[in-house]
Enzyme design. Structure first.
Site, PDB file in Angstrom:
ATOM      1  N   ARG A 111      42.566  68.898  51.029  1.00 22.58           N
ATOM      2  CA  ARG A 111      42.604  67.744  52.079  1.00 22.58           C
ATOM      3  C   ARG A 111      42.630  68.379  53.412  1.00 22.58           C
ATOM      4  O   ARG A 111      42.015  67.977  54.493  1.00 22.58           O
ATOM      5  CB  ARG A 111      43.405  66.659  51.916  1.00 22.58           C
ATOM      6  CG  ARG A 111      43.536  65.635  53.125  1.00 22.58           C
ATOM      7  CD  ARG A 111      44.241  64.410  52.974  1.00 22.58           C
ATOM      8  NE  ARG A 111      45.476  64.591  52.381  1.00 22.58           N
ATOM      9  CZ  ARG A 111      46.568  65.007  52.868  1.00 22.58           C
ATOM     10  NH1 ARG A 111      46.457  65.508  54.190  1.00 22.58           N
ATOM     11  NH2 ARG A 111      47.731  65.240  52.233  1.00 22.58           N
TER      12      ARG A 111
ATOM     13  N   LYS B 163      21.559  63.495  55.769  1.00 19.98           N
ATOM     14  CA  LYS B 163      20.000  63.268  56.275  1.00 19.98           C
ATOM     15  C   LYS B 163      19.705  64.646  56.028  1.00 19.98           C
ATOM     16  O   LYS B 163      19.491  65.432  55.384  1.00 19.98           O
ATOM     17  CB  LYS B 163      19.862  62.583  57.573  1.00 19.98           C
ATOM     18  CG  LYS B 163      20.853  61.204  57.553  1.00 19.98           C
ATOM     19  CD  LYS B 163      20.417  60.395  56.486  1.00 19.98           C
ATOM     20  CE  LYS B 163      21.242  58.861  56.568  1.00 19.98           C
ATOM     21  NZ  LYS B 163      22.457  58.654  56.739  1.00 19.98           N
TER      22      LYS B 163
END
Length: 385
Positions: A55, A205
């Site tokens: 993390r 994207k």
């Protein structure tokens, strides 16, 4: 690769090599997927390479973060589980209750929902304004304005905002200029070079480019702000996983060549739509009649792969065009190699319905892929009827 050596390299070279050195253990030319949660320490607090728990940091994610920073000419890159996770971390880092955020008048629906429904709930105020109108922006800034949030090109109306001019306005008011660079990608536009403070990406994207990963990114111009963002990234935990980081890195290697084709195809389609009798308006900054064309010429390499247009006959006619398309797949998201079509009012921007950011009901949005453009034009011809 040092920052000085990076400054001497072209974009496509950086896209392939920044953060992507050969694996020192095996010589592999592609960074490994470090699918690991924890790391052996050499004694209590003795970290190998600075890694203790994935993390906090992971070598595959580090490679992506270094790559993002290099491509945007920034000092610190950070990779997140989604674009909205990146936006959330940014807003929680730089805003406190009582602060004010200025949004663009046609912001992405997810950004609008995050600010108006979530961030506003803990006391952050917001307004929307046309970011292309500098006088309107100045008039909307308050003493407590902390962030000018810009999308250029914007989603879904492809509005263009002058990044350098807005950077000056932000500095005058003591606010941060945040630019969502998702539609352009760093290949077409580098907001930090133009004076922005932070760049936001949905790496889902164009950066990923293959509709097979969800991710987000932040790049900060100031290293101190970068450290604060990194603290919140770790504290909040919405980080990009190793495999997702690897997929985005893989996509970035071909970003330049893909964007060239996206832009070429979109320009052909925009000119076609501008002449079509059933189309009442075309939004594409590459068209000379677009109100932001001159600014786009100044700050972009080319005009992107996104096109939106309005259809004669209103909402039902627009929905029918979406339903009749065959090569253009009906779906949300954008930036993949395949072409997509959607009705923003009912899909990506439904959360803005009834608000100042509501989009026209007769609007259709295209994410133009890299297929043979003649095939795409034929599909639009039959879809428009």
């Amino acid at each position: 690769m040092s920052e000085q050596s990076q400054q001497q390299l072209g974009f496509d070279t950086l896209a392939i090599h920044a953060g992507n050195g050969a694996d020192p253990r095996t010589g592999a030319v592609v960074p490994p997927i470090y699918q690991v949660s924890t790391y052996k320490q050499d004694g209590v607090g003795g970290l190998r390479g600075g890694y203790e728990y994935s993390r906090s940091a992971n070598p595959t994610r580090t490679a992506l973060e270094e790559n993002l920073a290099a491509l945007e000419a920034g000092r610190r890159g950070l990779a997140f589980a989604s674009g909205l996770a990146a936006e959330d971390a940014l807003l929680r880092t730089v805003c406190k209750p009582g602060d004010h955020v200025l949004l663009p008048g046609d912001a992405y629906g997810g950004t609008f929902r995050l600010v108006s429904k979530v961030v506003a709930g803990w006391g952050v105020e917001w307004d929307a304004v046309d970011m292309a109108d500098l006088d309107a922006v100045r008039a909307s800034i308050r003493p407590n304005t902390r962030v000018l949030w810009v999308e250029t090109p914007s989603n879904p109306l492809l509005g263009i905002a002058d990044i350098a001019a807005l950077a000056s306005v932000a500095r005058e008011s003591g606010a941060l200029l945040v630019v969502d660079n998702t539609f352009a990608s760093p290949y077409l536009q580098q907001p930090l070079v133009l004076g922005a403070d932070v760049v936001v990406h949905s790496t889902t994207k164009y950066m990923g480019g293959h509709s097979d990963v969800v991710g987000g990114g932040l790049v900060a111009a100031d290293p101190e702000l970068g450290e604060r963002l990194a603290f919140h990234q770790n504290a909040m935990g919405a980080v990009a996983g190793p495999f997702d980081s690897w997929l985005v890195l893989r996509g970035i290697k071909t970003l330049g060549v893909r964007m060239d084709r996206h832009c070429a195809n979109a320009e052909r389609i925009a000119h076609y739509l501008a002449e079509h009798p059933r189309v009442t308006a075309v939004h594409y900054p590459g068209l000379p009649e677009h109100p932001g064309h001159e600014v786009a010429v100044k700050q972009m390499r080319a005009f992107g792969g996104m096109v939106s247009f309005r259809v004669a006959g209103g909402e039902e006619a627009a929905v029918a065009v979406c339903d009749r398309a065959k090569l253009f797949t009906l779906g949300e998201s954008l930036g993949g190699v395949e072409s997509l079509i959607e009705h923003p009012g009912r899909m990506t921007h439904a959360s803005a319905a009834g608000s100042p950011l509501e989009v026209p009901a007769d609007l259709v949005r295209l994410s133009v892929g890299i297929e043979s453009v003649d095939d795409l034009l034929a599909d639009l011809t039959q879809a428009l009827g």
